[in-house]
Scaffold this active site. Structure first.
Site, PDB file in Angstrom:
ATOM      1  CB  THR A  13      -0.920   0.003   1.244  1.00 24.65           C
ATOM      2  OG1 THR A  13      -1.826  -1.080   1.111  1.00 24.65           O
ATOM      3  CG2 THR A  13      -1.719   1.282   1.358  1.00 24.65           C
ATOM      4  CB  THR A  89       0.419  -4.387   6.229  1.00 19.89           C
ATOM      5  OG1 THR A  89      -0.827  -4.272   5.535  1.00 19.89           O
ATOM      6  CG2 THR A  89       1.051  -3.030   6.394  1.00 19.89           C
ATOM      7  CB  THR A 166       0.642 -11.435  14.655  1.00 14.43           C
ATOM      8  OG1 THR A 166       1.346 -12.581  15.124  1.00 14.43           O
ATOM      9  CG2 THR A 166      -0.659 -11.884  14.065  1.00 14.43           C
TER      10      THR A 166
HETATM   11  N1  ASP Z   1      -2.829  -5.495   0.351  1.00 14.85           N
HETATM   12  C1  ASP Z   1      -1.711  -4.672   0.801  1.00 14.85           C
HETATM   13  C2  ASP Z   1      -0.455  -5.492   0.766  1.00 14.85           C
HETATM   14  O1  ASP Z   1      -0.235  -6.275   1.663  1.00 14.85           O
HETATM   15  C3  ASP Z   1      -1.986  -4.134   2.152  1.00 14.85           C
HETATM   16  C4  ASP Z   1      -0.901  -3.229   2.704  1.00 14.85           C
HETATM   17  O2  ASP Z   1       0.143  -3.029   2.168  1.00 14.85           O
HETATM   18  O3  ASP Z   1      -1.179  -2.655   3.767  1.00 14.85           O
HETATM   19  O4  ASP Z   1       0.324  -5.364  -0.143  1.00 14.85           O
END
Ligand code: ASP
Length: 344
Positions: A13, A89, A166
């Site tokens: 993200t 994430t 986690t």
């Molecule tokens: N869907 C995204 C990812 O894991 C979520 C994020 O980066 O917060 O690439």
């Protein structure tokens, strides 16, 4: 002399923007991302950037890309004082766990970070996460050694051991925690490092990169009403080497004769079954209740206070090195890089 940091951009993200046609967030080129971060020029560290040819949403992360990350770090290991990995994430805790085993005897910081809001958005959490991660990767002790020579996650003011982490929140900025290990540092006005909790490697030995992972592992969660045919089908899967079994409370299972029989049979066939609690915090103690003792007698081994993410990564890594169940069992019963606390 300024620390030299290699910033590896995998996607996530932090580097995404809204696709005007679909309204969906998609990974951007990192150079576009940098345009939103003029502050990077002011950080008292020399930062070079390496970006994945195709930035990904971390849902697409896999062991082949972990091996790519290991190869990037190994190739540049002598030229940098620390590494910051920008990562989505969703699977960051898996990647941090995997890298902790794949980078054996790591003597430099590898800090993973990302954000819940893209860096181009006004209220982004990405700016602080990135800048503080670079500062942590560049930090040194008074003797000149790195302050945090381990794989960790920095997110929302907390520096966490990677293989204890986690993802706990899909929306809030406070997206990660380590329920079974204290924070390595807390960042407020100052960054308060808890030095006594940070791993100290053997600086006389080289870092040993590993890239082989054996993915024949599965996670299964116990629940009231679980059916025998489903469990037997799972345990008969071809090329299965390990099962991460998510049990109740302190490592308990229902006292079903067929379950004990199925687990004993799997164990005799050389399958490693690791007991991890469904609880967010606390360890497995199989000798506490008869429901745990049953598993112990069936040959199931304790996962202690490991996360599921870490148990999966450790099993993939160990089976990438050897198929000997005795070797696997002995390594699962000790901490290789601070991933479990073993109380005798
Ligand atoms: N869907 C995204 C990812 O894991 C979520 C994020 O980066 O917060 O690439």
């Amino acid at each position: 002399m300024q620390a030299r940091i290699l910033l590896v951009y995998t996607g996530g993200t932090i580097g995404m923007d809204v696709n005007a046609a679909t309204g969906v967030l998609e990974p951007l080129d990192f150079n576009k991302l940098l345009a939103h971060m003029p502050e990077l020029q002011d950080i008292p560290a020399h930062v070079d950037v390496h970006q994945f040819a195709e930035p990904i949403d971390s849902s697409d992360m896999n062991p082949r890309l972990w091996a790519q990350l290991v190869a990037i770090i190994a190739e540049h290991y002598d030229n940098y004082d620390g590494f910051v990995i920008l990562h989505g994430t969703d699977t960051m805790a898996f990647t941090a766990s995997a890298l902790s085993f794949m980078l054996e005897n790591l003597t430099k910081p590898v800090v993973l970070t990302g954000s819940q809001l893209p860096i181009g958005q006004l209220r982004t959490d990405g700016r602080e996460n990135l800048i503080t991660s670079i500062e942590i990767a560049a930090a040194r002790r008074p003797d000149g050694r790195p302050r945090v020579p381990e794989v960790c996650i920095y997110f929302s003011g907390k520096l966490l051991r990677g293989n204890r982490s986690t993802k706990i929140n899909s929306e809030g900025f406070n997206a990660f925690d380590t329920f079974n290990y204290p924070h390595l540092a807390d960042a407020g006005i100052k960054i308060n490092y808890h030095d006594e909790l940070i791993l100290q490697p053997d600086y006389t030995q080289p870092m040993v990169p590993h890239t082989k992972m054996n993915t024949g592992v599965v996670v299964f969660t116990l629940f009231p009403g679980i059916e025998e045919r489903m469990v037997r089908y799972l345990l008969d899967a071809p090329n299965l080497h390990s099962v991460v079994m998510r049990t109740y409370g302190s490592g308990n299972a229902p006292q079903l004769p067929w379950l004990k029989d199925a687990l004993c049979r799997a164990e005799q066939q050389g399958i490693t079954i690791v007991n991890i609690t469904q609880c967010a915090a606390g360890p497995v103690e199989m000798a506490r209740y008869s429901g745990g003792f049953l598993l112990k007698n069936a040959g199931v081994i304790s996962g202690y206070d490991s996360t599921v993410e870490c148990a999966i990564a450790k099993l993939m890594h160990l089976y990438g090195k050897s198929n000997d169940p005795f070797y696997i069992r002995s390594k699962m019963q000790c901490a290789l890089c601070g991933e479990v606390t073993i109380k005798e």
